[in-house]
Design an enzyme around this catalytic site. Structure first.
Site, mmCIF file in Angstrom:
data_model
loop_
_atom_site.group_PDB
_atom_site.id
_atom_site.type_symbol
_atom_site.label_atom_id
_atom_site.label_comp_id
_atom_site.label_asym_id
_atom_site.label_seq_id
_atom_site.Cartn_x
_atom_site.Cartn_y
_atom_site.Cartn_z
ATOM 1 N N PHE A 268 0.852 -1.095 0.093
ATOM 2 C CA PHE A 268 0.065 0.017 0.057
ATOM 3 C C PHE A 268 0.927 1.391 -0.132
ATOM 4 O O PHE A 268 1.962 1.420 0.724
ATOM 5 C CB PHE A 268 -1.051 -0.010 1.256
ATOM 6 C CG PHE A 268 -1.584 1.389 1.516
ATOM 7 C CD1 PHE A 268 -2.689 1.548 0.445
ATOM 8 C CD2 PHE A 268 -1.606 2.122 2.233
ATOM 9 C CE1 PHE A 268 -3.705 2.357 0.352
ATOM 10 C CE2 PHE A 268 -2.189 3.236 2.356
ATOM 11 C CZ PHE A 268 -3.416 3.717 1.554
ATOM 12 N N GLN A 269 0.453 2.091 -0.688
ATOM 13 C CA GLN A 269 1.249 3.604 -1.153
ATOM 14 C C GLN A 269 2.748 3.130 -1.391
ATOM 15 O O GLN A 269 3.660 4.036 -1.087
ATOM 16 C CB GLN A 269 1.059 4.314 0.082
ATOM 17 C CG GLN A 269 -0.432 5.119 0.153
ATOM 18 C CD GLN A 269 -0.609 6.185 1.099
ATOM 19 O OE1 GLN A 269 0.181 6.141 2.000
ATOM 20 N NE2 GLN A 269 -1.397 7.014 0.686
ATOM 21 N N LYS B 66 10.077 2.754 6.473
ATOM 22 C CA LYS B 66 9.447 3.053 7.531
ATOM 23 C C LYS B 66 10.151 2.369 8.767
ATOM 24 O O LYS B 66 10.292 2.968 9.851
ATOM 25 C CB LYS B 66 8.062 2.865 7.514
ATOM 26 C CG LYS B 66 7.053 3.282 8.764
ATOM 27 C CD LYS B 66 5.792 2.957 8.589
ATOM 28 C CE LYS B 66 4.890 3.502 9.663
ATOM 29 N NZ LYS B 66 3.456 3.432 9.241
ATOM 30 N N MET C 286 0.425 31.882 -23.807
ATOM 31 C CA MET C 286 1.731 31.339 -24.951
ATOM 32 C C MET C 286 0.974 30.365 -25.880
ATOM 33 O O MET C 286 1.350 30.573 -27.114
ATOM 34 C CB MET C 286 2.672 31.047 -24.035
ATOM 35 C CG MET C 286 3.961 30.766 -24.824
ATOM 36 S SD MET C 286 4.487 32.501 -25.638
ATOM 37 C CE MET C 286 5.593 32.962 -24.499
#
Length: 582
Positions: free
Chosen positions: A115-116, A165, A481
């Protein structure tokens, strides 16, 4: 050396404190959350909670550019980290020293599509000066020290530190100071004396030299040396978009900015020169136009701290690897020696031609025939009223070019913009970071209505954190532009460049007020000065001014993409007479 037992997260915070960080721009999330706990207790680190990670990255850039220190941004894993990619790429292109710290999933989950999870080290490898994946908590302190050293030395640039982590939550014996382990990283700063002497010889022998000055001169803090060299040689100077202010715009030898939207004098100087003395510039396509038609009769001296840039795009007859400040200082001595030996350059005829171009084709603009507001006038008056001591931060597009053309830059570093990457959305967060870095200096963001809508959520950060930037939105209701190119090259087929229908959506004044800022609007030329003055009186809140301008204003001069600089147009279907003054 001191040692202390702590978590990896505490080691990260302590290392940041020890390398001198005082500000971190970021957003917490699961993988980086362990670092936010000790950050809460730090008396030395101010964390600024942004509203989008891209804003954190650009804010770190703005902070770095005005302080000369390394900017720091922080995000969590996965989407948090990938949201930093645009800002990291921007910093890489413009050689801005930032360190991006990201959390990563636990070591056991790396490679499992946890996850993530995102391989941010792999993703950013092509757009960082170096990056690290840290899985051992014992490496955290040393890695931070190495990251800051790499980001700030040699050619500056972004460094990413991705920390698992479990490395943040593990216990570790923290040691400081640490020995850097960077075998092979030895940036060359001292130039080779033989090459410098050869460059000096070419300068005094040439008849039409040009000092082509890039952002590396600003990075090296070499503006004072540049002025000495320019006045010693008597050569004209052009300063790129990234080098505005390296030589004051008002200096009599300054020919302006070269390139796609450069002055006729600067473009002409480069095209007719017989010697390009290139200092901290990289022969970018926006400067050179079609490369094989650029400065066709010139020998090239190319000095750069990054050897990879030399002869990358244009062969260098005299390559010089070194820090721009040291190169220019040595070049001054070498030219003085040539003068002492009786060798001096005679540039009388050259200056006669240069002055003719400069006098015949000055930068200018026409007021709209329908009486509506001219964007060039707005930007010019902001520069005149805020003055040379302010910082000006531009987004990308027409307003960026007008800010380069019509604000006079008298000091180095006063102009911040996204040059290499051309990142829409740069201005608001970069101005925020600049104001944090220089709280006692006025900071103006010159933004377009298209750019502004990409990152204006950082107005909330500015309001809550007490960062009173001033945002001038040059609102032509279009992606200006792109619309200009559609006018010139796509038969006025305006596909997907109009940002709203008859009703202006959003109302930028109401939007500013919703974000806790002061919102002002100006759509008449006679009100411009009063509105700017009112904005300058407000210093306790961010200010947003909605300047409603004519949608058909164009940036001139212009070299169309794929053409040579000789094909520059001073207005639609109008070209300069290159022989003027001969």
């Amino acid at each position: 050396m001191t040692t202390e037992q702590m978590t990896g997260a505490q080691a990260l915070v302590r290392a940041l404190e020890n390398v001198g960080v005082d500000t971190v721009f970021g957003i917490p999330g699961g993988a980086i959350l362990p670092a936010y706990d000790p950050l809460f207790d730090s008396a030395k680190l101010r964390h600024i909670l942004v509203r989008h990670e891209q804003g954190a990255g650009h804010a770190a850039q703005g902070y770095a550019m005005v302080t000369g220190r390394v900017g720091v941004c922080m995000a969590t894993s996965g989407p948090g980290a990938t949201n930093l990619v645009t800002a990291i790429s921007d910093a890489y292109m413009d050689s801005v020293p930032i360190v991006a710290i990201t959390g990563q999933v636990a070591t056991s989950l790396i490679g499992t599509d946890g996850f993530q999870e995102a391989d941010i080290a792999g993703i950013t490898m092509p757009i960082t000066k170096h990056n690290f994946l840290v899985t051992d908590p014992r490496d955290i302190g040393r890695t931070i020290a190495e990251a800051f050293h790499i980001a700030s030395t040699g050619r500056p640039g972004p460094v990413l530190v991705d920390i698992a982590k479990d490395a943040l939550t593990a216990s570790v014996e923290f040691e400081w100071p640490v020995a850097l382990q960077l075998p092979g990283y030895r940036p060359v700063t001292r130039p080779h004396s033989k090459q410098v002497r050869e460059a000096a010889r070419l300068i005094v022998e040439s008849r039409r030299p040009v000092l082509y000055v890039g952002g590396g001169v600003l990075k090296a803090g070499a503006s004072a040396e540049l002025k000495v060299l320019a006045e010693l040689t008597g050569a004209p100077v052009v300063t790129t978009l990234m080098a505005k202010g390296a030589l004051p715009d008002s200096h009599p030898q300054h020919m302006g900015m070269p390139g796609m939207h450069g002055s006729v004098g600067a473009v002409g100087a480069l095209q007719r020169t017989d010697l390009l003395v290139t200092l901290g510039a990289r022969f970018d396509d926006r400067v050179t136009g079609k490369l094989d038609g650029f400065a066709p009769g010139a020998k090239v001296v190319h000095a750069d701290i990054d050897p990879a840039e030399i002869s990358k795009n244009r062969h260098a007859d005299v390559p010089i690897v070194g820090d721009a400040r040291e190169v220019i200082a040595d070049l001054i001595v070498a030219v003085q020696n040539e003068h002492a030996a009786g060798n001096t350059g005679d540039y009388t005829d050259w200056w006669r031609q240069l002055d003719a171009w400069r006098d015949t084709y000055p930068l200018g603009y026409d007021a709209p025939e329908d009486g509506s507001l001219s964007p060039q006038q707005v930007i010019e008056r902001i520069g005149q009223l805020a003055g040379p001591d302010a910082y000006y931060v531009a987004g990308v597009g027409q307003h960026q070019m007008w800010a380069a053309q019509f604000i006079k830059y008298e000091r180095p570093g006063a102009f911040l913009n996204s040059g290499g990457a051309g990142t829409m959305g740069y201005a608001v967060p970069a101005a925020m970071g600049a104001k944090v870095g220089a709280p006692d200096t006025q900071v103006w963001a010159i933004d377009g209505d298209g750019c502004f809508q990409m990152t204006n959520q950082e107005l909330a950060t500015c309001a809550i954190e007490g960062i009173p930037v001033k945002i001038a939105v040059i609102n032509n209701g279009n992606l200006g532009m792109v619309r200009q190119w559609q006018t010139l090259f796509y038969n006025e087929r305006y596909s997907n460049t109009n940002l709203h229908a008859a009703k202006r959506i959003p109302d930028f004044v109401k939007l500013a007020e919703a974000y806790g800022c002061v919102g002002l609007r100006c759509d008449r030329a006679e009100d411009v000065d009063a509105v700017i003055a009112k904005a300058m009186e407000i210093n306790d809140a961010p200010v947003v001014i909605d300047f409603v301008v004519h949608q058909d204003a164009m940036v001139w001069p212009m070299v169309a993409a794929g053409t040579t600089n000789d094909d520059i147009k001073i207005a639609r279907d109008m070209a300069p007479d290159w022989e003027n003054g001969d």
